[in-house]
Scaffold this active site. Structure first.
Site, PDB file in Angstrom:
ATOM      1  N   GLU A  17     -18.751  18.079   2.905  1.00 37.64           N
ATOM      2  CA  GLU A  17     -18.041  18.733   1.803  1.00 37.64           C
ATOM      3  C   GLU A  17     -18.752  18.480   0.475  1.00 37.64           C
ATOM      4  O   GLU A  17     -18.894  19.390  -0.352  1.00 37.64           O
ATOM      5  CB  GLU A  17     -16.581  18.244   1.765  1.00 37.64           C
ATOM      6  CG  GLU A  17     -15.814  18.787   2.964  1.00 37.64           C
ATOM      7  CD  GLU A  17     -14.387  18.273   3.121  1.00 37.64           C
ATOM      8  OE1 GLU A  17     -13.609  18.920   3.842  1.00 37.64           O
ATOM      9  OE2 GLU A  17     -14.040  17.226   2.540  1.00 37.64           O
ATOM     10  N   GLY A  42       0.830  -1.207   0.000  1.00 44.61           N
ATOM     11  CA  GLY A  42       0.000   0.000   0.000  1.00 44.61           C
ATOM     12  C   GLY A  42       0.860   1.250   0.000  1.00 44.61           C
ATOM     13  O   GLY A  42       1.714   1.441   0.873  1.00 44.61           O
ATOM     14  N   GLY A  82      -0.327   4.374   0.189  1.00 45.20           N
ATOM     15  CA  GLY A  82      -1.125   5.504   0.635  1.00 45.20           C
ATOM     16  C   GLY A  82      -0.277   6.354   1.579  1.00 45.20           C
ATOM     17  O   GLY A  82       0.958   6.289   1.552  1.00 45.20           O
ATOM     18  N   PHE A  83      -0.937   7.104   2.460  1.00 47.24           N
ATOM     19  CA  PHE A  83      -0.205   7.986   3.372  1.00 47.24           C
ATOM     20  C   PHE A  83       0.730   7.185   4.287  1.00 47.24           C
ATOM     21  O   PHE A  83       1.871   7.577   4.518  1.00 47.24           O
ATOM     22  CB  PHE A  83      -1.180   8.800   4.217  1.00 47.24           C
ATOM     23  CG  PHE A  83      -1.889   9.858   3.426  1.00 47.24           C
ATOM     24  CD1 PHE A  83      -1.230  11.014   3.058  1.00 47.24           C
ATOM     25  CD2 PHE A  83      -3.209   9.697   3.029  1.00 47.24           C
ATOM     26  CE1 PHE A  83      -1.865  11.994   2.325  1.00 47.24           C
ATOM     27  CE2 PHE A  83      -3.856  10.664   2.295  1.00 47.24           C
ATOM     28  CZ  PHE A  83      -3.180  11.821   1.936  1.00 47.24           C
ATOM     29  N   ASP A 115      -5.243   3.235   8.292  1.00 51.34           N
ATOM     30  CA  ASP A 115      -6.662   2.894   8.437  1.00 51.34           C
ATOM     31  C   ASP A 115      -6.897   1.405   8.657  1.00 51.34           C
ATOM     32  O   ASP A 115      -7.992   1.010   9.063  1.00 51.34           O
ATOM     33  CB  ASP A 115      -7.431   3.311   7.172  1.00 51.34           C
ATOM     34  CG  ASP A 115      -7.690   4.809   7.122  1.00 51.34           C
ATOM     35  OD1 ASP A 115      -7.229   5.526   8.025  1.00 51.34           O
ATOM     36  OD2 ASP A 115      -8.363   5.265   6.166  1.00 51.34           O
TER      37      ASP A 115
HETATM   38  C1  LIG Z   1     -13.084  10.924   0.630  1.00 52.89           C
HETATM   39  C2  LIG Z   1     -12.100  10.955   1.759  1.00 52.89           C
HETATM   40  C3  LIG Z   1     -11.788  12.147   2.369  1.00 52.89           C
HETATM   41  C4  LIG Z   1     -10.862  12.190   3.406  1.00 52.89           C
HETATM   42  N1  LIG Z   1     -10.575  13.390   3.967  1.00 52.89           N
HETATM   43  C5  LIG Z   1      -9.623  13.449   4.897  1.00 52.89           C
HETATM   44  C6  LIG Z   1      -9.214  14.709   5.435  1.00 52.89           C
HETATM   45  O1  LIG Z   1      -9.750  15.755   5.054  1.00 52.89           O
HETATM   46  N2  LIG Z   1      -8.215  14.719   6.354  1.00 52.89           N
HETATM   47  C7  LIG Z   1      -7.609  13.565   6.766  1.00 52.89           C
HETATM   48  O2  LIG Z   1      -6.675  13.625   7.572  1.00 52.89           O
HETATM   49  N3  LIG Z   1      -7.989  12.372   6.311  1.00 52.89           N
HETATM   50  C8  LIG Z   1      -8.970  12.279   5.382  1.00 52.89           C
HETATM   51  N4  LIG Z   1      -9.353  11.062   4.899  1.00 52.89           N
HETATM   52  C9  LIG Z   1      -8.792   9.841   5.493  1.00 52.89           C
HETATM   53  C10 LIG Z   1      -7.407   9.555   4.956  1.00 52.89           C
HETATM   54  O3  LIG Z   1      -7.383   9.676   3.565  1.00 52.89           O
HETATM   55  C11 LIG Z   1      -7.008   8.157   5.400  1.00 52.89           C
HETATM   56  O4  LIG Z   1      -7.019   8.101   6.800  1.00 52.89           O
HETATM   57  C12 LIG Z   1      -5.633   7.789   4.889  1.00 52.89           C
HETATM   58  O5  LIG Z   1      -5.631   7.763   3.484  1.00 52.89           O
HETATM   59  C13 LIG Z   1      -5.207   6.431   5.429  1.00 52.89           C
HETATM   60  O6  LIG Z   1      -3.944   6.134   4.921  1.00 52.89           O
HETATM   61  P1  LIG Z   1      -3.520   4.619   4.690  1.00 52.89           P
HETATM   62  O7  LIG Z   1      -2.093   4.658   4.236  1.00 52.89           O
HETATM   63  O8  LIG Z   1      -3.875   3.797   5.850  1.00 52.89           O
HETATM   64  O9  LIG Z   1      -4.449   4.097   3.500  1.00 52.89           O
HETATM   65  P2  LIG Z   1      -4.687   4.690   2.059  1.00 52.89           P
HETATM   66  O10 LIG Z   1      -4.185   6.076   1.941  1.00 52.89           O
HETATM   67  O11 LIG Z   1      -6.113   4.422   1.759  1.00 52.89           O
HETATM   68  O12 LIG Z   1      -3.778   3.787   1.129  1.00 52.89           O
HETATM   69  C14 LIG Z   1      -4.013   2.409   0.949  1.00 52.89           C
HETATM   70  C15 LIG Z   1      -3.220   1.974  -0.281  1.00 52.89           C
HETATM   71  O13 LIG Z   1      -3.231   0.552  -0.326  1.00 52.89           O
HETATM   72  C16 LIG Z   1      -3.494   0.114  -1.630  1.00 52.89           C
HETATM   73  N5  LIG Z   1      -4.111  -1.197  -1.520  1.00 52.89           N
HETATM   74  C17 LIG Z   1      -5.251  -1.513  -0.883  1.00 52.89           C
HETATM   75  N6  LIG Z   1      -5.490  -2.831  -0.982  1.00 52.89           N
HETATM   76  C18 LIG Z   1      -4.469  -3.354  -1.696  1.00 52.89           C
HETATM   77  C19 LIG Z   1      -4.158  -4.664  -2.151  1.00 52.89           C
HETATM   78  N7  LIG Z   1      -4.946  -5.719  -1.873  1.00 52.89           N
HETATM   79  N8  LIG Z   1      -3.039  -4.836  -2.883  1.00 52.89           N
HETATM   80  C20 LIG Z   1      -2.235  -3.791  -3.184  1.00 52.89           C
HETATM   81  N9  LIG Z   1      -2.489  -2.526  -2.781  1.00 52.89           N
HETATM   82  C21 LIG Z   1      -3.589  -2.317  -2.048  1.00 52.89           C
HETATM   83  C22 LIG Z   1      -4.424   1.168  -2.200  1.00 52.89           C
HETATM   84  O14 LIG Z   1      -4.382   1.177  -3.617  1.00 52.89           O
HETATM   85  C23 LIG Z   1      -3.861   2.445  -1.583  1.00 52.89           C
HETATM   86  O15 LIG Z   1      -2.896   3.047  -2.405  1.00 52.89           O
HETATM   87  C24 LIG Z   1     -10.260  11.001   3.855  1.00 52.89           C
HETATM   88  C25 LIG Z   1     -10.593   9.780   3.242  1.00 52.89           C
HETATM   89  C26 LIG Z   1     -11.490   9.757   2.204  1.00 52.89           C
HETATM   90  C27 LIG Z   1     -11.829   8.438   1.534  1.00 52.89           C
END
Ligand SMILES: Cc1cc2nc3c(=O)[nH]c(=O)nc-3n(C[C@H](O)[C@H](O)[C@H](O)COP(=O)(O)OP(=O)(O)OC[C@H]3O[C@@H](n4cnc5c(N)ncnc54)[C@H](O)[C@@H]3O)c2cc1C
Length: 418
Positions: A170, A11, A13-14, A299
């Site tokens: 929003e 992943g 993401g952030f 998350d």
């Molecule tokens: C619409 C929306 C608005 C938001 N607004 C805010 C805000 O204003 N402020 C704030 O702080 N937070 C906000 N958030 C929350 C924030 O975006 C998340 O908390 C954050 O992205 C979590 O980061 P993460 O790295 O855990 O997961 P993510 O950023 O979701 O990254 C997960 C990554 O894993 C990859 N992945 C998933 N499953 C697989 C798999 N099986 N195989 C390979 N890759 C995979 C995905 O493609 C993705 O790139 C918002 C979320 C959404 C959906």
């Protein structure tokens, strides 16, 4: 030459990216696996869904982000499982062995056991969701212009948003702005200003994570913009024609789901304990019980703050966890230990529309124009790359001055039945 330890990060993401960056100088080889080729700045997805920004302004190729990090390799593949006994990640491409594993696969929409609603009420998580919702909103107005009777016209001009957290608020504010300003004079048979935007929330107030005064302000601002806010209202069904409520029905052309999230299947892959939302219950160093070299962050993880409250599913939390795990792996490799992970909550913010936003940063509570300015500056600051910051800032300024939205494109529209 001896092989360096292999850190696999699932992943980008952030959380995942922040872990990769924290390991930039560590004596490890890193493989970052993501099923998408881009990192998406989810806090601004709603701006793509409401035609204010284009997808490329809020998403970046993962390869480009990690281009200069020589110890990182990027693979675009979907992870399908984790074989902890043999220390390898199963993917749609090939199994990838690991010495240390960081799972950062995020969360997705939860329909509370009603997955069949997803077809009619898309949620907002990926770029594809945002362009799908943008299409639905813009097609609503086009179909209303073509409607042969009043009932169908009214239905097409009704937009229901389910869930009044930050995304729901929003989205509702932005759709109201599109109807009242952006396209107000673009149609001849309909008046877009008559559109009904209905925000439904099962709980007693909008933006429940914020204080009562900010939540009341957000509600009042939405109502001033013409949004029909219905709290204490439970959705009992969604179908192609609209939404069923515990106390009636709303015929609607566009339904948007912003109500619930469920973690990715990391807990199932790891056979790990999880909470009700599917988040893995991790140790205080974010490792998984029984697997000291496997970490779940962002998350996908269930983590508690120092005073026992759940760490919220927000970008800063995922970034902090990623940075911590990166440092922890590097520290362990050099024989050092780190204290447990501690989350520092920066604050909450949400924008409602032009000159209206709410900000809660410790004792700093802002609303209205100053909140809106603060929101804009913070989001531009966190975008990746100078060019994108510049482009987004210019776009917002332009949208603000002209009431326009530059990305009003209907793409991949289904052929209309004649
Ligand atoms: C619409 C929306 C608005 C938001 N607004 C805010 C805000 O204003 N402020 C704030 O702080 N937070 C906000 N958030 C929350 C924030 O975006 C998340 O908390 C954050 O992205 C979590 O980061 P993460 O790295 O855990 O997961 P993510 O950023 O979701 O990254 C997960 C990554 O894993 C990859 N992945 C998933 N499953 C697989 C798999 N099986 N195989 C390979 N890759 C995979 C995905 O493609 C993705 O790139 C918002 C979320 C959404 C959906």
């Amino acid at each position: 030459m001896t092989q360096r330890p292999h850190v696999v990060i699932v992943g980008a993401g952030f959380g995942g990216l922040s872990a990769a960056t924290a390991l930039a100088r560590a004596p490890v080889d890193i493989t970052v696996i993501d099923r998408q080729n881009h990192h998406c700045f989810q806090p601004l997805l709603y701006q793509v869904a409401t035609a204010a920004l284009s997808p490329a302004e809020i998403a970046w190729p993962i390869r480009a982000i990690l281009r200069h990090q020589r110890n990182a390799t990027v693979l675009m593949a979907e992870v399908t499982g984790i074989d902890t006994a043999n220390r390898r990640v199963e993917t749609t491409a090939a199994p990838i062995p690991y010495d240390h594993l960081v799972v950062a696969t995020g969360a997705t929409h939860s329909y509370f056991g009603h997955d069949e609603w997803a077809e009619f009420a898309p949620g907002l998580k990926r770029i594809e969701d945002a362009t799908r919702i943008r299409r639905s909103i813009l097609l609503g107005f086009e179909r209303a212009e073509l409607a042969k009777d009043d009932a169908e016209r009214t239905r097409q001009l009704t937009f229901v948003i389910i869930g009044a957290g930050a995304t729901g608020v929003e989205m509702a504010g932005a759709i109201a702005e599109i109807a009242r300003y952006t396209i107000a004079k673009d149609f001849r048979r309909i008046d877009p200003r008559t559109a009904r935007i209905i925000l439904i929330e099962a709980g007693p107030r909008v933006l429940p994570a914020l204080s009562n005064d900010l939540s009341d302000y957000a509600r009042a601002s939405l109502e001033k913009m013409g949004v029909d806010v219905r709290t204490d209202t439970r959705v009992t069904g969604c179908d192609r024609g609209g939404v069923d409520l515990a106390n009636g029905r709303i015929d609607a052309g566009t339904i948007i789901w912003a109500a619930g999230v469920v973690a990715s299947p990391a807990a199932r892959w790891l056979n790990a304990e999880h909470d009700r939302a599917g988040r893995v219950l991790v140790n205080d160093d974010l490792s998984v019980s029984g697997h000291a070299d496997v970490f779940v962050i962002g998350d996908a993880a269930s983590v508690k703050t120092a005073d026992g409250k759940p760490v919220p599913g927000v970008a800063p939390a995922a970034k902090q966890m990623g940075a911590y795990v990166g440092k922890l792996i590097a520290a362990r490799l050099s024989g050092r230990a780190l204290p447990p992970f501690r989350y520092r909550h920066a604050g909450d913010l949400a924008t409602i529309g032009r000159r209206a936003a709410v900000v809660s940063f410790g004792r700093l509570h802002l609303k209205g124009f100053f909140g809106w300015l603060f929101w804009g500056v913070v989001h531009i600051y966190f975008l990746i790359g100078l060019r994108r910051r510049f482009v987004v800032a210019i776009n917002w300024l332009w949208n603000y001055l002209t009431f326009q939205r530059g990305a009003r494109l209907i793409t991949d529209a289904p052929r209309e039945r004649r």
